[in-house]
Design a protein around this motif. Structure first.
Motif, short mmCIF file in Angstrom:
data_model
loop_
_atom_site.label_atom_id
_atom_site.label_comp_id
_atom_site.label_asym_id
_atom_site.label_seq_id
_atom_site.Cartn_x
_atom_site.Cartn_y
_atom_site.Cartn_z
N ASN A 19 29.19 55.83 88.66
CA ASN A 19 30.07 56.05 87.56
C ASN A 19 31.28 56.00 88.38
N SER A 20 30.99 56.93 89.75
CA SER A 20 31.64 57.57 90.57
C SER A 20 32.22 57.04 91.95
N LEU A 21 33.69 57.43 92.12
CA LEU A 21 33.74 56.22 93.13
C LEU A 21 34.42 57.81 94.48
N PHE A 22 34.31 57.90 95.22
CA PHE A 22 34.44 58.93 97.23
C PHE A 22 35.72 58.30 97.78
N LEU A 23 37.09 57.98 97.33
CA LEU A 23 37.39 57.64 98.67
C LEU A 23 38.37 58.83 99.10
N PRO A 24 38.43 58.07 100.67
CA PRO A 24 38.55 58.88 102.00
C PRO A 24 40.13 59.13 101.75
N PHE A 25 41.48 59.86 101.64
CA PHE A 25 42.09 60.41 101.34
C PHE A 25 43.10 60.51 99.92
N HIS A 26 44.49 60.68 100.18
CA HIS A 26 44.88 61.36 99.26
C HIS A 26 45.58 60.34 98.52
N LEU A 27 46.12 60.60 96.65
CA LEU A 27 47.11 59.54 96.11
C LEU A 27 47.33 59.88 94.96
N GLU A 28 48.39 59.98 94.31
CA GLU A 28 49.19 59.94 93.40
C GLU A 28 48.81 58.86 92.19
N ILE A 29 47.93 58.73 91.61
CA ILE A 29 47.27 57.00 90.47
C ILE A 29 48.77 57.22 89.61
N LEU A 30 49.00 56.12 89.32
CA LEU A 30 49.40 55.49 88.15
C LEU A 30 48.62 54.92 86.83
N ASN A 31 47.67 53.65 87.53
CA ASN A 31 46.87 53.50 86.55
C ASN A 31 45.81 52.90 87.10
N ILE A 32 45.10 52.50 86.20
CA ILE A 32 43.75 51.83 87.37
C ILE A 32 43.21 50.72 86.61
N TRP A 33 42.98 49.71 86.88
CA TRP A 33 42.70 47.80 85.97
C TRP A 33 40.89 48.40 86.70
N LEU A 34 40.00 48.19 86.13
CA LEU A 34 39.01 47.94 86.08
C LEU A 34 38.65 46.11 86.03
N GLY A 35 38.85 45.33 86.69
CA GLY A 35 37.95 44.03 86.26
C GLY A 35 36.56 43.25 86.29
N GLU A 93 51.65 57.75 97.42
CA GLU A 93 51.36 58.54 97.90
C GLU A 93 51.50 59.77 97.90
N LYS A 94 50.30 60.79 97.94
CA LYS A 94 50.16 62.07 96.98
C LYS A 94 51.79 63.13 97.69
N GLY A 95 52.40 63.28 97.02
CA GLY A 95 53.81 63.83 97.02
C GLY A 95 55.39 63.63 97.07
N SER A 96 54.98 61.97 97.03
CA SER A 96 56.06 61.67 97.28
C SER A 96 56.80 60.25 95.77
N ASP A 97 58.02 60.11 95.72
CA ASP A 97 58.59 59.94 94.53
C ASP A 97 58.20 58.58 94.43
N ILE A 98 57.29 58.65 93.24
CA ILE A 98 57.20 57.58 92.24
C ILE A 98 57.68 56.79 92.00
N PHE A 99 59.42 57.53 90.40
CA PHE A 99 59.62 56.65 90.78
C PHE A 99 61.24 55.18 91.69
N GLN A 100 60.49 55.53 92.83
CA GLN A 100 61.23 54.86 94.30
C GLN A 100 59.90 53.52 94.11
N LYS A 101 60.57 52.22 94.02
CA LYS A 101 59.43 51.50 93.76
C LYS A 101 58.52 51.20 95.67
N GLY A 102 59.45 51.27 96.68
CA GLY A 102 59.01 51.46 98.18
C GLY A 102 58.01 51.85 97.64
N ASN A 103 57.49 53.25 96.77
CA ASN A 103 56.64 53.87 97.28
C ASN A 103 55.38 53.68 97.01
N LEU A 104 55.38 52.82 95.83
CA LEU A 104 54.19 51.83 94.85
C LEU A 104 53.35 51.19 95.80
N HIS A 105 51.50 51.23 95.70
CA HIS A 105 51.20 50.12 96.46
C HIS A 105 49.48 49.97 95.06
#
Length: 128
Positions: A19-35, A93-105
């Motif tokens: 039940n554990s994921l190891f991602l090779p980067f840092h990020l600012e998570i808003l939400n996660i979808w499990l399908g 991206e970690k440290g970026s402005d989460i309120f700017q739509k262009g920063n969200l992926h």
């Protein structure tokens, strides 16, 4: 700090253990979808409770990785691998402005072989 856009573009891979994921980067998570299914009728579980201690997912950062543990999941590879489902992370991206739509992926996580994860940045999680 290691950004996810650059890491994904360079084809870096991650790891999954139960039940554990190891991602090779840092990020600012808003939400996660499990399908659990890949169909137009299936609605993925949306995890937004990422609070320490009581949340549905626990997040830990190392120097060059992010570890996400899904507390209520079993073996993610068995449950979601082989195109049985998917995980999509809505993040900036970690440290970026989460309120700017262009920063969200949206990052789609693919279960490759054995314990390997691959990643893809997608435009819309509803069109998988």
């Amino acid at each position: 700090m290691k950004g996810f856009v650059n890491s994904i573009q360079h084809g870096e891979t991650g790891l999954v253990f139960r039940n554990s994921l190891f991602l090779p980067f840092h990020l600012e998570i808003l939400n996660i979808w499990l399908g659990k299914e890949m169909s137009l009728l299936a609605v993925p579980d949306r995890i937004t409770d990422l609070t320490p201690g009581s949340g549905q997912a626990a997040i830990r950062e190392g120097e060059s990785y992010t570890n996400i543990v899904f507390r209520k999941a079993g073996d993610l590879r068995k449950e979601l691998g082989h195109e049985k489902g998917h995980i999509v992370i809505h993040a900036a991206e970690k440290g970026s402005d989460i309120f700017q739509k262009g920063n969200l992926h949206y990052i789609r996580i693919h279960f490759s072989n054995k314990h390997l994860l691959t990643f893809e940045i997608i435009e819309d999680p509803y069109y998988l």
